[in-house]
Design a protein around this motif. Structure first.
Motif, PDB file in Angstrom:
ATOM      1  N   UNK A 189       0.857  -1.184   0.000  1.00 48.35           N
ATOM      2  CA  UNK A 189       0.000   0.000   0.000  1.00 48.35           C
ATOM      3  C   UNK A 189       0.890   1.229   0.000  1.00 48.35           C
ATOM      4  N   UNK A 190       0.334   2.334  -0.492  1.00 51.23           N
ATOM      5  CA  UNK A 190       1.128   3.557  -0.582  1.00 51.23           C
ATOM      6  C   UNK A 190       1.209   4.280   0.749  1.00 51.23           C
ATOM      7  N   UNK A 191       0.203   4.049   1.604  1.00 49.97           N
ATOM      8  CA  UNK A 191       0.205   4.731   2.891  1.00 49.97           C
ATOM      9  C   UNK A 191       1.225   4.066   3.795  1.00 49.97           C
ATOM     10  N   UNK A 251      -0.555 -18.373  -1.399  1.00 56.32           N
ATOM     11  CA  UNK A 251      -0.736 -17.373  -2.465  1.00 56.32           C
ATOM     12  C   UNK A 251      -2.071 -16.645  -2.323  1.00 56.32           C
ATOM     13  N   UNK A 252      -3.116 -17.393  -1.950  1.00 53.49           N
ATOM     14  CA  UNK A 252      -4.440 -16.770  -1.782  1.00 53.49           C
ATOM     15  C   UNK A 252      -4.448 -15.813  -0.594  1.00 53.49           C
ATOM     16  N   UNK A 253      -3.754 -16.202   0.477  1.00 52.13           N
ATOM     17  CA  UNK A 253      -3.672 -15.289   1.634  1.00 52.13           C
ATOM     18  C   UNK A 253      -3.018 -13.979   1.204  1.00 52.13           C
ATOM     19  N   UNK A 254      -1.917 -14.089   0.467  1.00 52.06           N
ATOM     20  CA  UNK A 254      -1.222 -12.865   0.023  1.00 52.06           C
ATOM     21  C   UNK A 254      -2.135 -12.024  -0.857  1.00 52.06           C
ATOM     22  N   UNK A 255      -2.898 -12.711  -1.718  1.00 52.39           N
ATOM     23  CA  UNK A 255      -3.758 -11.977  -2.655  1.00 52.39           C
ATOM     24  C   UNK A 255      -4.937 -11.316  -1.932  1.00 52.39           C
ATOM     25  N   UNK A 256      -5.647 -12.106  -1.128  1.00 53.29           N
ATOM     26  CA  UNK A 256      -6.903 -11.591  -0.550  1.00 53.29           C
ATOM     27  C   UNK A 256      -6.683 -10.737   0.697  1.00 53.29           C
ATOM     28  N   UNK A 257      -5.678 -11.099   1.489  1.00 51.91           N
ATOM     29  CA  UNK A 257      -5.473 -10.366   2.739  1.00 51.91           C
ATOM     30  C   UNK A 257      -4.549  -9.162   2.522  1.00 51.91           C
ATOM     31  N   UNK A 258      -3.496  -9.347   1.745  1.00 51.90           N
ATOM     32  CA  UNK A 258      -2.519  -8.261   1.605  1.00 51.90           C
ATOM     33  C   UNK A 258      -2.876  -7.247   0.532  1.00 51.90           C
ATOM     34  N   UNK A 259      -3.397  -7.734  -0.604  1.00 49.29           N
ATOM     35  CA  UNK A 259      -3.545  -6.827  -1.746  1.00 49.29           C
ATOM     36  C   UNK A 259      -4.973  -6.303  -1.899  1.00 49.29           C
ATOM     37  N   UNK A 268       4.147  -4.765   8.093  1.00 47.92           N
ATOM     38  CA  UNK A 268       4.971  -5.976   7.935  1.00 47.92           C
ATOM     39  C   UNK A 268       4.113  -7.218   8.199  1.00 47.92           C
ATOM     40  N   UNK A 269       4.333  -8.271   7.401  1.00 44.46           N
ATOM     41  CA  UNK A 269       3.647  -9.539   7.651  1.00 44.46           C
ATOM     42  C   UNK A 269       4.647 -10.672   7.453  1.00 44.46           C
ATOM     43  N   UNK A 270       4.258 -11.855   7.916  1.00 41.94           N
ATOM     44  CA  UNK A 270       5.108 -13.032   7.745  1.00 41.94           C
ATOM     45  C   UNK A 270       4.235 -14.207   7.360  1.00 41.94           C
ATOM     46  N   UNK A 271       4.664 -14.955   6.352  1.00 40.92           N
ATOM     47  CA  UNK A 271       3.964 -16.191   5.970  1.00 40.92           C
ATOM     48  C   UNK A 271       4.914 -17.356   6.215  1.00 40.92           C
ATOM     49  N   UNK A 272       4.392 -18.387   6.915  1.00 38.45           N
ATOM     50  CA  UNK A 272       5.205 -19.567   7.220  1.00 38.45           C
ATOM     51  C   UNK A 272       4.318 -20.805   7.104  1.00 38.45           C
ATOM     52  N   UNK A 273       4.891 -22.012   7.197  1.00 37.92           N
ATOM     53  CA  UNK A 273       4.059 -23.214   7.118  1.00 37.92           C
ATOM     54  C   UNK A 273       3.028 -23.228   8.252  1.00 37.92           C
ATOM     55  N   UNK A 274       1.811 -23.658   7.924  1.00 33.91           N
ATOM     56  CA  UNK A 274       0.757 -23.707   8.929  1.00 33.91           C
ATOM     57  C   UNK A 274       0.723 -25.044   9.644  1.00 33.91           C
TER      58      UNK A 274
END
Length: 627
Positions: free
Chosen positions: A9-11, A85-93, A156-162
């Motif tokens: 995000x730009x903010x 990948x879906x988490x990054x797409x739906x939650x982050x972007x 900041x976020x972190x993705x790791x094995x669930x």
């Protein structure tokens, strides 16, 4: 799999902004997260129906749990699940696609309803109450690996094995120190009862104790024992989602009691169901209306796909129907946006018109189906009908066929029927039809009796809204005026050719006027000597129809406050043809004249309920003396 990154995000940092704007509405975090779980659950059911998911659906109950000591709340579903990948797409972007616009547009916002949902920020409402949020998810897709997303309220976020081994998602909120109130069972139960009571997927919040039968005792009486059962929050198929043909009156009444446990049974209800040009379902109930309008308002609950949104529905439901109770559910109403946006939305206007039409159709149908039952319910129905006719011209056009006027004899008439009834007798010499009405049949009985002697009919207009309704129908009915029965002597209210002339000479009239003015000694009362039937009262006290009506409207909240503040001014009509007036003129002792005049005046005050206190005591004593 291990990845760290920055939410794109730009903010610089949007989370403090979310917290700042949404803080006052922080309880909605649970609504948003549970709703997301419901969506994910319904999607997996849909894929299974379409044959695109061939696995076992299993138990789809959503769990809400908490741990006060460890300071977390968890929401767990067995829905669709997400890959990394879906988490990054739906939650982050996607959630932040409008972030820059959001910050600019809502920097001055005061209401959370202006923000959530508009920019896909529902999930991020979690950061109103949590220091860190974790998502642990396993997608339904073959070969998917569980993925865990962690964020501490910065960008900041972190993705790791669930760690999940079964399909679905678990959200963990690590509650911040300012929000520990949400770690109480009673608090969470209340929020779930409010927002999740009718969600379409079972929501479990721990267990509860129930008492169940456990055989009989030695005396043959039933025994009971306590057992722990799942605490399921919601009814998944509330009646508004069902077909009216499958429902009984008992179903509707039971649901009403569920919504309003302390209320009397409603009069009747309307089941709403439309899918074009918008989607809307619901049930609206006509309650037994009490005279205190405000107690009745804000009882309609707005849902979107069974998620409770608000009971502030004044832009969706016409103003006059705010007295109704019930539920409206529509995915087409723009949710959680500012009220000004709601008003501007074309669907809202369509829904408003649709509800108005449905209510008018239902009332018309009841009237035609059983006139007697309709009349019996009129005291409660009438308030809605009259309110609607005043506030909505479209509703007036329909309601003019089933609005009822009731008279002091307890008879009911439609507008057309009443016109036919009174036209022959109550048309004045100017060819104008006059409807007489009373606002208090007991207080105005003298005037009602006077009208009845001439075979005139008197309407009863005693509801809180009637002062406005009178004004409304008078403006719509052709060549017709409404006059309160005590606004003047009846011969002046409906003037006919060849009315009564005052038989007193000019000097006699002048003398009578002077006697009464001296006796009354009050500038609020203006004295006039006039001609009337000898059978009428010797003195009548009236207030001008226009002034009284304005005062009535001011008293009932009609924006006529100026008139409400004005002092009361009355006309004292002296019937020059009455024997009592002749007696006063023939009495030679001035004191005796004044005493008789005062007695006749006080009698008129008594008939209007205007004599009180010391004046009433003096009247009683004088009456005894005269006897």
């Amino acid at each position: 799999m291990q990845e760290k990154g920055t939410i794109s995000i730009h903010t610089e940092n949007i989370f403090p902004i979310i917290k700042k704007f949404l803080y006052s509405d922080n309880e909605i975090f649970l609504r948003e997260l549970v709703s997301n779980s419901v969506d994910a659950t319904q999607k997996i059911k849909r894929l299974a129906t379409l044959g695109q998911y061939k696995g076992e659906l299993g138990d789809l109950t959503i769990d809400v749990s908490f741990d006060k000591d460890k300071k977390y709340i968890k929401i767990t579903d067995r829905g669709l699940g997400m890959t990394a990948e879906e988490i990054k797409k739906y939650i982050n972007q996607i959630a932040f696609s409008g972030a820059s616009e959001f910050v600019e547009k809502f920097k001055d916002a005061k209401d959370a309803n202006e923000i959530i949902g508009k920019f896909g920020l529902g999930f991020y409402s979690a950061f109103m109450v949590a220091d860190t949020v974790e998502i642990d998810s396993l997608s339904y897709q073959d070969g998917a690996e569980p993925a865990k997303w962690t964020c501490d309220g910065s960008t900041e976020f972190e993705i790791s094995p669930g760690t999940r081994t079964e399909r679905g998602t678990e959200i963990t909120l690590n509650i911040n120190s300012e929000s520990e109130e949400f770690l109480e069972k009673f608090k969470l139960q209340g929020i779930l009862d409010k927002y999740a009571k009718f969600l379409p997927v079972p929501i479990r919040f721990g267990t509860k104790t129930e008492s169940v039968e456990d055989g009989v005792d030695d005396k043959g009486e039933k025994k009971y024992k306590s057992v722990e059962v799942d605490n399921i929050i919601n009814t998944t198929d509330p009646i508004w989602t069902q077909s009216p043909s499958e429902l009984t009156d008992e179903d509707y009444l039971k649901f009403y009691k569920e919504l309003y446990p302390m209320s009397e049974d409603p009069l009747f209800w309307i089941h709403l169901n439309v899918d074009y040009p918008f989607n809307l379902t619901g049930v609206l109930y006509f309650p037994k209306v009490k005279n205190d309008f405000e107690l009745q308002r804000n009882k309609i609950k707005l849902f979107s796909r069974q998620v409770f949104i608000t009971d502030e529905v004044k832009d969706i439901v016409p103003e006059f129907l705010m007295l109704l109770h019930g539920v409206i559910d529509s995915p087409d109403i723009p949710l959680n946006v500012s009220r000004s946006f709601l008003q501007a939305d074309s669907n809202v206007k369509k829904i408003n018109n649709y509800i108005t039409k449905k209510v008018a159709d239902k009332l018309g149908e009841l009237y035609k189906k059983d006139r007697k039952v309709y009349e019996d319910k009129w005291k409660d129905i009438g308030l809605f009908v009259k309110y609607g006719m005043i506030s909505e011209d479209k509703f007036y056009e329909k309601a003019k066929d089933f609005v009822l006027l009731n008279n002091t004899n307890g008879e009911y008439f439609t507008l057309d029927e009443y016109q036919e009834k009174v036209k022959p007798l109550q048309t004045g010499k100017d060819d104008k039809l006059v409807y007489l009405y009373a606002t208090d049949a007991d207080k105005q009985d003298t005037f009602i009796q006077s009208a009845n002697k001439k075979d005139y009919d008197v309407l009863l207009m005693d509801s809180p809204i009637d002062s406005h309704f009178i004004q409304n129908i008078e403006s719509k009915l052709e060549n017709t005026s409404l006059k309160r029965v005590d606004a003047d002597v009846v011969d002046k209210l409906i003037e006919k050719e060849g009315g009564y002339e005052n038989l007193l000479s000019e000097d006699q009239s002048k003398k009578v006027k002077e006697i009464f003015e001296k006796s009354i000694a009050n500038q609020s009362y203006s004295v006039e000597v006039e001609g009337a039937s000898p059978e009428e009262m010797p003195v009548t006290i009236t207030m001008d129809e226009f002034m009284r009506r304005m005062k009535d409207m001011a008293q009932n909240g009609g924006g006529m406050g100026f008139y409400g503040a004005m002092p009361d001014n009355y006309k004292v009509g002296i019937n020059g043809n009455h024997p009592v007036i002749d007696k006063i003129l023939k009495t030679e002792d001035e004191e005796a004249q004044l005493k008789l005049a005062k007695q006749a005046f006080d009698l008129a005050l008594v008939s209007q309920g205007l004599l009180t206190g010391k004046a009433l005591t003096a009247f009683v004593k004088r009456s005894v003396d005269l006897i």
